[in-house]
Design a protein around this motif. Structure first.
Motif, PDB file in Angstrom:
ATOM      1  N   MET A 138       2.298   8.531   0.500  1.00  0.00           N
ATOM      2  CA  MET A 138       3.075   7.313   0.734  1.00  0.00           C
ATOM      3  C   MET A 138       2.180   6.199   1.284  1.00  0.00           C
ATOM      4  O   MET A 138       2.307   5.033   0.883  1.00  0.00           O
ATOM      5  CB  MET A 138       4.225   7.605   1.697  1.00  0.00           C
ATOM      6  CG  MET A 138       5.308   8.493   1.098  1.00  0.00           C
ATOM      7  SD  MET A 138       6.453   9.155   2.334  1.00  0.00           S
ATOM      8  CE  MET A 138       7.286   7.660   2.875  1.00  0.00           C
ATOM      9  N   LEU A 139       1.270   6.557   2.186  1.00  0.00           N
ATOM     10  CA  LEU A 139       0.345   5.563   2.729  1.00  0.00           C
ATOM     11  C   LEU A 139      -0.587   5.040   1.635  1.00  0.00           C
ATOM     12  O   LEU A 139      -0.838   3.832   1.545  1.00  0.00           O
ATOM     13  CB  LEU A 139      -0.466   6.172   3.875  1.00  0.00           C
ATOM     14  CG  LEU A 139       0.312   6.514   5.155  1.00  0.00           C
ATOM     15  CD1 LEU A 139      -0.577   7.263   6.133  1.00  0.00           C
ATOM     16  CD2 LEU A 139       0.879   5.256   5.807  1.00  0.00           C
ATOM     17  N   GLU A 140      -1.078   5.949   0.801  1.00  0.00           N
ATOM     18  CA  GLU A 140      -1.984   5.552  -0.283  1.00  0.00           C
ATOM     19  C   GLU A 140      -1.290   4.649  -1.303  1.00  0.00           C
ATOM     20  O   GLU A 140      -1.933   3.814  -1.946  1.00  0.00           O
ATOM     21  CB  GLU A 140      -2.530   6.798  -0.983  1.00  0.00           C
ATOM     22  CG  GLU A 140      -3.495   7.612  -0.122  1.00  0.00           C
ATOM     23  CD  GLU A 140      -3.809   8.968  -0.739  1.00  0.00           C
ATOM     24  OE1 GLU A 140      -3.242   9.273  -1.820  1.00  0.00           O
ATOM     25  OE2 GLU A 140      -4.595   9.721  -0.141  1.00  0.00           O
ATOM     26  N   GLN A 141       0.025   4.815  -1.442  1.00  0.00           N
ATOM     27  CA  GLN A 141       0.777   4.058  -2.442  1.00  0.00           C
ATOM     28  C   GLN A 141       1.354   2.745  -1.906  1.00  0.00           C
ATOM     29  O   GLN A 141       2.142   2.093  -2.582  1.00  0.00           O
ATOM     30  CB  GLN A 141       1.896   4.940  -3.006  1.00  0.00           C
ATOM     31  CG  GLN A 141       1.373   6.109  -3.835  1.00  0.00           C
ATOM     32  CD  GLN A 141       2.444   7.136  -4.157  1.00  0.00           C
ATOM     33  OE1 GLN A 141       3.610   6.963  -3.814  1.00  0.00           O
ATOM     34  NE2 GLN A 141       2.047   8.224  -4.809  1.00  0.00           N
ATOM     35  N   GLY A 142       0.950   2.356  -0.683  1.00  0.00           N
ATOM     36  CA  GLY A 142       1.325   1.032  -0.200  1.00  0.00           C
ATOM     37  C   GLY A 142       2.430   0.977   0.828  1.00  0.00           C
ATOM     38  O   GLY A 142       3.070  -0.072   1.000  1.00  0.00           O
ATOM     39  N   PHE A 143       2.658   2.067   1.552  1.00  0.00           N
ATOM     40  CA  PHE A 143       3.724   2.091   2.553  1.00  0.00           C
ATOM     41  C   PHE A 143       3.497   1.027   3.632  1.00  0.00           C
ATOM     42  O   PHE A 143       4.422   0.323   4.048  1.00  0.00           O
ATOM     43  CB  PHE A 143       3.801   3.490   3.173  1.00  0.00           C
ATOM     44  CG  PHE A 143       5.082   3.790   3.910  1.00  0.00           C
ATOM     45  CD1 PHE A 143       6.139   2.889   3.953  1.00  0.00           C
ATOM     46  CD2 PHE A 143       5.239   5.006   4.569  1.00  0.00           C
ATOM     47  CE1 PHE A 143       7.318   3.185   4.631  1.00  0.00           C
ATOM     48  CE2 PHE A 143       6.410   5.314   5.248  1.00  0.00           C
ATOM     49  CZ  PHE A 143       7.444   4.398   5.283  1.00  0.00           C
ATOM     50  N   VAL A 144       2.245   0.886   4.083  1.00  0.00           N
ATOM     51  CA  VAL A 144       1.945  -0.099   5.128  1.00  0.00           C
ATOM     52  C   VAL A 144       2.232  -1.513   4.624  1.00  0.00           C
ATOM     53  O   VAL A 144       2.819  -2.342   5.341  1.00  0.00           O
ATOM     54  CB  VAL A 144       0.481   0.023   5.596  1.00  0.00           C
ATOM     55  CG1 VAL A 144       0.125  -1.113   6.564  1.00  0.00           C
ATOM     56  CG2 VAL A 144       0.247   1.377   6.274  1.00  0.00           C
ATOM     57  N   ASP A 145       1.844  -1.804   3.389  1.00  0.00           N
ATOM     58  CA  ASP A 145       2.105  -3.129   2.816  1.00  0.00           C
ATOM     59  C   ASP A 145       3.608  -3.402   2.733  1.00  0.00           C
ATOM     60  O   ASP A 145       4.062  -4.531   2.963  1.00  0.00           O
ATOM     61  CB  ASP A 145       1.492  -3.232   1.416  1.00  0.00           C
ATOM     62  CG  ASP A 145      -0.028  -3.207   1.446  1.00  0.00           C
ATOM     63  OD1 ASP A 145      -0.601  -3.539   2.505  1.00  0.00           O
ATOM     64  OD2 ASP A 145      -0.636  -2.852   0.418  1.00  0.00           O
ATOM     65  N   GLU A 146       4.369  -2.366   2.403  1.00  0.00           N
ATOM     66  CA  GLU A 146       5.828  -2.529   2.317  1.00  0.00           C
ATOM     67  C   GLU A 146       6.409  -2.928   3.669  1.00  0.00           C
ATOM     68  O   GLU A 146       7.214  -3.864   3.763  1.00  0.00           O
ATOM     69  CB  GLU A 146       6.473  -1.227   1.846  1.00  0.00           C
ATOM     70  CG  GLU A 146       7.996  -1.290   1.790  1.00  0.00           C
ATOM     71  CD  GLU A 146       8.647   0.053   1.514  1.00  0.00           C
ATOM     72  OE1 GLU A 146       9.855   0.190   1.781  1.00  0.00           O
ATOM     73  OE2 GLU A 146       7.941   0.974   1.044  1.00  0.00           O
ATOM     74  N   VAL A 147       5.996  -2.216   4.721  1.00  0.00           N
ATOM     75  CA  VAL A 147       6.530  -2.516   6.051  1.00  0.00           C
ATOM     76  C   VAL A 147       6.041  -3.889   6.528  1.00  0.00           C
ATOM     77  O   VAL A 147       6.785  -4.637   7.178  1.00  0.00           O
ATOM     78  CB  VAL A 147       6.139  -1.417   7.059  1.00  0.00           C
ATOM     79  CG1 VAL A 147       6.682  -1.745   8.454  1.00  0.00           C
ATOM     80  CG2 VAL A 147       6.667  -0.059   6.598  1.00  0.00           C
ATOM     81  N   GLU A 148       4.811  -4.240   6.178  1.00  0.00           N
ATOM     82  CA  GLU A 148       4.288  -5.556   6.558  1.00  0.00           C
ATOM     83  C   GLU A 148       5.120  -6.670   5.926  1.00  0.00           C
ATOM     84  O   GLU A 148       5.414  -7.685   6.562  1.00  0.00           O
ATOM     85  CB  GLU A 148       2.828  -5.676   6.128  1.00  0.00           C
ATOM     86  CG  GLU A 148       2.115  -6.867   6.747  1.00  0.00           C
ATOM     87  CD  GLU A 148       0.606  -6.720   6.676  1.00  0.00           C
ATOM     88  OE1 GLU A 148      -0.075  -7.324   7.521  1.00  0.00           O
ATOM     89  OE2 GLU A 148       0.117  -6.002   5.778  1.00  0.00           O
TER      90      GLU A 148
END
Length: 243
Positions: free
Chosen positions: A150-160
């Motif tokens: 999930m982190l590799e697939q952009g989870f952080v960007d989603e939350v940002e």
């Protein structure tokens, strides 16, 4: 739905029944998959329409508990709703007070209101299956792998992106979900990336443990081990579903 919106159990129940009926109308069998046990419980057993909390009654019950003790309240509950008293632990002050409060407001026991809700439910037959690995270590490994993906697939960007929305903050139900709240704290500088990743995995493991505990309490649930072959699983499922 937008993440700023709240989604209640009652709303889920209504939406799910509508979709279930639509699938039945097509001559097909609905398949419900998920891990939110409270929502499944509402589908299978109904959801009582309970009154809102009454501040005065709550204050009265707090006073009674201080004066006479929690045991006296539990004894009082046993007199008005013995079934609820048997279900609720004698040390669970919040649930004991709520059950008594419901009775004082409505004149009906919590058990009676829940039974009424169940009687009004659509008459569906639920066949329940639980799938889990025989070794909990495998479950933990899969949880860690999934969170990393999930982190590799952009989870952080989603939350940002979500943090940039003017009417969304981390106190909202959607942002209190596992993973989202840990990443939100990371983006606020509260945790490092490694701390966020570790906390996200631990929180997911804790959630899985609670789900398994609830599943084990479901007496009509049929367990299938994750390692079971498709052929063997079908031998278990088909007679139960198509009986």
């Amino acid at each position: 739905m937008e993440p700023e919106e709240s989604y209640s159990v009652a709303r889920f129940q209504k939406d799910a029944y509508r979709e279930i009926e639509a699938i039945h109308q097509q001559g097909k069998i609905p398949l419900l998959v998920g891990g939110t046990m409270m929502y499944f419980n509402a589908l299978m057993h109904g959801l009582a329409e309970l009154p809102d909390a009454d501040p005065q009654i709550r204050a009265d019950l707090d006073g009674e508990m201080l004066q006479h003790g929690l045991h006296a309240l539990h004894k009082q509950l046993a007199a008005i709703d013995p079934y609820a008293a048997a279900r609720i632990h004698p040390n669970d002050a919040q649930r004991i007070q709520r059950a008594i409060e419901v009775w004082r407001i409505t004149g009906q026991s919590l058990t009676a209101l829940q039974a009424k809700a169940q009687a009004q439910m659509p008459t569906y037959r639920f066949v329940q299956f639980g799938i889990a690995p025989a070794d909990r270590k495998i479950l933990h490994e899969r949880i860690a792998k999934r969170f990393h993906q999930m982190l590799e697939q952009g989870f952080v960007d989603e939350v940002e992106e979500l943090r940039s929305r003017p009417f969304l903050d981390k106190s909202m139900p959607s942002m209190r979900c596992v993973g989202y709240r840990q990443i939100w704290d990371y983006l606020e500088g509260i945790d490092t990336y490694d701390e966020m990743r570790h906390k996200g995995i631990v929180a997911t493991r804790q959630l899985a443990k609670r789900q398994l505990t609830w599943l084990r309490s479901m007496s009509e649930l049929h367990w299938i081990q994750l390692e079971t072959s498709i052929e063997k699983a079908l031998e278990i499922i088909q007679p139960l579903v198509f009986d």
